[in-house]
Design a protein around this motif. Structure first.
Motif, short mmCIF file in Angstrom:
data_model
loop_
_atom_site.label_atom_id
_atom_site.label_comp_id
_atom_site.label_asym_id
_atom_site.label_seq_id
_atom_site.Cartn_x
_atom_site.Cartn_y
_atom_site.Cartn_z
N ARG A 52 0.71 -1.28 -0.13
CA ARG A 52 0.09 0.03 -0.13
C ARG A 52 0.94 1.17 -0.05
NH1 ARG A 52 -3.17 -3.03 3.78
NH2 ARG A 52 -2.18 -2.16 5.50
N GLU A 53 1.86 1.19 0.86
CA GLU A 53 2.72 2.55 0.93
C GLU A 53 3.46 2.72 -0.39
OE1 GLU A 53 4.24 2.53 5.55
OE2 GLU A 53 5.22 1.41 4.12
N ARG A 54 3.89 1.38 -1.27
CA ARG A 54 4.57 1.89 -2.41
C ARG A 54 3.75 2.23 -3.43
NH1 ARG A 54 6.01 -3.54 -5.96
NH2 ARG A 54 7.32 -2.48 -7.60
N LYS A 55 2.68 1.72 -3.47
CA LYS A 55 1.65 2.08 -4.52
C LYS A 55 1.30 3.56 -4.45
CE LYS A 55 -0.73 -2.18 -5.77
NZ LYS A 55 -1.85 -3.10 -5.74
N ALA A 56 1.07 4.02 -3.07
CA ALA A 56 0.72 5.23 -2.80
C ALA A 56 1.74 6.52 -3.29
CB ALA A 56 0.72 5.58 -1.36
N LEU A 57 3.12 5.92 -2.86
CA LEU A 57 4.34 6.55 -3.11
C LEU A 57 4.40 6.79 -4.97
CD1 LEU A 57 6.95 5.39 -0.66
CD2 LEU A 57 5.63 7.90 -0.83
N ALA A 58 4.36 5.87 -5.63
CA ALA A 58 4.04 5.72 -6.93
C ALA A 58 3.30 6.57 -7.68
CB ALA A 58 3.85 4.26 -7.65
N ALA A 59 2.26 7.11 -6.86
CA ALA A 59 1.31 8.34 -7.48
C ALA A 59 1.99 9.68 -7.24
CB ALA A 59 0.10 7.99 -6.52
N VAL A 60 3.12 9.68 -6.60
CA VAL A 60 3.61 11.04 -6.60
C VAL A 60 5.26 10.85 -7.23
CG1 VAL A 60 2.65 12.05 -4.61
CG2 VAL A 60 4.41 10.56 -3.95
N ARG A 61 5.30 10.03 -8.18
CA ARG A 61 6.48 9.81 -8.72
C ARG A 61 7.06 11.00 -9.48
NH1 ARG A 61 9.37 5.18 -10.33
NH2 ARG A 61 7.55 3.99 -9.66
N ALA A 62 6.15 12.02 -9.68
CA ALA A 62 6.66 13.34 -10.41
C ALA A 62 7.39 14.08 -9.51
CB ALA A 62 5.43 14.13 -10.78
N THR A 63 7.21 14.04 -8.15
CA THR A 63 8.24 14.48 -7.16
C THR A 63 9.61 13.83 -7.38
OG1 THR A 63 6.45 15.28 -5.99
CG2 THR A 63 8.39 15.25 -4.82
N ARG A 64 10.60 14.47 -7.90
CA ARG A 64 11.95 13.70 -8.16
C ARG A 64 12.69 13.69 -6.89
NH1 ARG A 64 14.51 13.64 -12.69
NH2 ARG A 64 16.55 14.07 -11.92
N SER A 65 12.31 14.13 -5.71
CA SER A 65 13.31 14.20 -4.65
C SER A 65 12.54 12.77 -3.70
CB SER A 65 13.50 15.34 -3.74
OG SER A 65 11.93 15.71 -3.36
N VAL A 66 11.58 12.14 -4.09
CA VAL A 66 10.92 10.93 -3.43
C VAL A 66 11.88 9.72 -4.13
CG1 VAL A 66 9.11 9.42 -3.05
CG2 VAL A 66 8.85 12.06 -2.78
N LEU A 67 12.57 8.99 -3.43
CA LEU A 67 13.29 7.77 -3.95
C LEU A 67 12.40 6.67 -4.14
CD1 LEU A 67 15.98 7.31 -5.33
CD2 LEU A 67 16.72 6.34 -3.20
N GLN A 68 11.94 6.25 -5.19
CA GLN A 68 10.83 5.27 -5.35
C GLN A 68 11.37 3.73 -5.03
OE1 GLN A 68 7.43 5.64 -6.13
NE2 GLN A 68 7.74 7.94 -6.14
N ILE A 69 10.50 3.00 -4.57
CA ILE A 69 10.93 1.38 -4.52
C ILE A 69 10.46 0.93 -5.85
CG2 ILE A 69 10.12 -0.88 -3.48
CD1 ILE A 69 9.33 0.85 -0.82
N ASP A 70 11.40 0.30 -6.57
CA ASP A 70 11.04 0.03 -8.16
C ASP A 70 10.42 -1.38 -7.93
OD1 ASP A 70 11.83 2.40 -9.08
OD2 ASP A 70 13.85 1.73 -9.16
N ASP A 71 10.94 -2.43 -6.86
CA ASP A 71 10.54 -3.53 -7.06
C ASP A 71 10.88 -4.19 -5.75
OD1 ASP A 71 11.20 -6.90 -9.25
OD2 ASP A 71 9.50 -6.12 -8.06
N VAL A 72 10.19 -5.19 -5.35
CA VAL A 72 10.31 -6.09 -4.19
C VAL A 72 11.03 -7.41 -4.56
CG1 VAL A 72 9.21 -7.39 -2.29
CG2 VAL A 72 8.27 -5.14 -2.94
N MET A 73 12.27 -7.82 -4.20
CA MET A 73 12.84 -8.98 -4.71
C MET A 73 12.95 -9.89 -3.62
SD MET A 73 15.70 -6.92 -6.60
CE MET A 73 16.54 -8.11 -7.55
N ALA A 74 12.48 -11.24 -3.84
CA ALA A 74 12.71 -12.44 -2.82
C ALA A 74 13.83 -13.57 -3.46
CB ALA A 74 11.17 -13.11 -2.96
N TYR A 75 14.49 -14.04 -2.57
CA TYR A 75 15.50 -15.09 -2.91
C TYR A 75 15.09 -16.34 -2.26
CZ TYR A 75 17.56 -10.58 -4.32
OH TYR A 75 17.89 -9.57 -5.01
N PRO A 76 15.68 -17.25 -2.82
CA PRO A 76 15.39 -18.78 -2.39
C PRO A 76 15.91 -18.94 -0.89
CG PRO A 76 16.32 -18.70 -4.53
CD PRO A 76 16.41 -17.40 -4.02
#
Length: 475
Positions: A52-76
């Motif tokens: 939910r937090e990640r999707k909300a921040l994606a809505a303000v991607r135009a604000t360049r000073s917000v460093l976005q989470i691009d992906d969640v990566m899981a490992y074996p």
């Protein structure tokens, strides 16, 4: 997706109190990125909260000073991490190196972080732990704020004494996280950047309980530097108020205030920053970073931070200038790279950003790593004796396609800075200290001009600009 180390170097970038940050490379695209790895798995509730937090921040991607989470990566092996943009370093690293930001830098920092917090708060996302460790900077010199969100802070709680000097009193008292606690963190970051120490620095032999009591009860020492505008100093102290109700309530207004104070004449700039040209667009940028200027009567600020690339800067009414101008339309290949030597009379400002008036310069680079600022060095008294002949000479650059090897000679103990200007690129300062050679990464498709400057602490010495690939460094 697998993680590959970048450029054959170890992938480890930083080790925090909970997570570890690695540099990675996408084997399919060759693009570099950073992964923040956490020590264990997350439950379903935390995963949903984080999404939910990640999707909300994606809505303000135009604000360049917000460093976005691009992906969640899981490992074996059960570990998992967050993929994000790779940044060269953090404000914490700069402060640990002894750098102290000048007023223009602090205003730029404040505008960036306040804008990021305003955007996040507008979509109901808290940061939860603003400190110099999560204020990063891009290669362009832009400050960005990383590590938004409360989900992971609750799932992986850290030692309460970690970054206690940047933690709001109510958070220490009862773990309250709110927009007001984020603003306290902003104030603590600005205080540290401006003074060189956090609001409540640790003292030798001090016990943890004493440090917490300092934050809870003791007033913050006022900012004594007379070069700091009273409006800026007062705003920082209000942000550090013990009672959240006494702090500024509108973070968007704070961002506008910092932007206003950055501009010549104090005019408020509204709206978004100019869009950067896309890959398909070509622009003709005039690099007049070396235009002659007159020295102001008052001493200049010691450090000036890089602005975003090709940002149009309005000329000050007196003593200032537009440093970068953007022209629309196709690039005119016959145009040279304008290059005019700066008039320097204070040698000490060479290492402090080579600025004698408010400037908009490219980021300094040390050892190939882009930095938005250099350490502050106060300007010395003007020299009365004539400058000696140090026989400063820049050898012809050795063009190696993706990098250029520069070497030079000089007599005496000098500190050196290389100025690099290129087609459609922001000019950069590359601090070489007392080295006599520097390897500089370049774009194989662009033309460049290089200039060498040196100082012995009393005088500044400058070579003529030297081109590569047929560039013309116009006077």
């Amino acid at each position: 997706m697998s993680i590959e180390t970048t450029a054959g170097a170890p992938g480890l970038l930083a080790q925090g109190p909970v997570a570890t940050v690695y540099a990675g490379r996408d084997p399919a695209t060759g693009n570099d990125f950073a992964v923040k790895m956490f020590p264990g798995s997350v439950d379903r509730e935390t995963s949903a909260w984080l999404e939910r937090e990640r999707k909300a921040l994606a809505a303000v991607r135009a604000t360049r000073s917000v460093l976005q989470i691009d992906d969640v990566m899981a490992y074996p092996d059960g570990r998992w991490g967050l993929r994000r943009e790779l940044c060269p370093g953090s404000l914490a690293g700069l402060l640990d190196s002894g750098a102290r930001l000048g007023v223009p830098d602090v205003l730029a920092l404040g505008a960036a972080v306040a804008s990021a917090l305003a955007a996040a708060h507008g979509v109901d996302v808290l940061h939860g732990g603003v400190s110099p460790h999560n204020v990063l900077y891009r290669a362009s010199g832009e400050f960005v704020l990383a590590d938004f969100g409360v989900a992971l802070r609750r799932r992986f709680p850290r030692d309460p004494m970690y970054a206690v000097e940047y933690t709001a009193p109510e958070t220490l008292r009862d773990d309250t996280l709110s927009p007001a606690s984020d603003l306290y963190g902003l104030g603590a970051v600005l205080y540290a950047a401006l003074t060189g120490t956090p609001p409540f620095p640790r003292h030798t032999g001090q016990q943890p309980g004493e440090r917490i009591l300092q934050v809870l009860r003791e007033p913050v020492a006022p900012i004594q530097d007379t070069s700091v505008p009273r409006e800026l100093a007062g705003t920082i102290l209000r942000l550090l108020a013990k009672d959240p109700a006494d702090r500024p309530q509108d973070v968007a207004s704070l961002a506008r205030l910092f932007t206003k104070l950055r501009r010549p004449g104090g005019e408020v700039v509204t709206g978004e920053s100019p869009d950067l040209p896309g890959e398909e667009e070509e622009v003709d940028v005039e690099f007049d970073d070396f235009a002659e200027v007159s020295r102001p009567a008052a001493p200049p600020s010691p450090v000036h931070r890089a602005q975003p690339p090709v940002q149009v800067v309005q000329a000050p009414p007196s003593g200032g200038r537009t440093l970068i101008r953007e022209f629309s339309g196709p690039l005119k290949r016959e145009r040279g790279i304008p290059w005019r030597p700066i008039a320097l009379t204070g040698a000490g400002v060479l290492i402090a950003g080579l600025a004698v008036v408010p400037l908009v310069l490219g980021p300094a680079q040390v050892g190939g790593q882009a930095l938005p600022v250099a350490a502050s060095v106060p300007p010395p008294s003007p020299a009365s004796a004539p400058a000696p002949d140090v026989k400063l000479a820049l050898a012809p650059p050795q063009d190696q396609s993706d990098h250029v090897q520069l070497t030079w000679t000089a007599e005496g103990e000098l500190d050196f800075v290389v100025i690099m200007a290129g087609e459609r690129l922001e000019p950069k300062q590359l601090v070489a200290h007392r080295q006599r050679a520097l390897e500089i990464p370049v774009d194989p498709a662009r033309r460049y001009c290089f200039q060498l400057r040196a100082t012995d602490g009393r005088h500044v010495y400058t070579t003529d600009p030297v081109p590569i690939r047929g560039a013309r460094c116009n006077p």
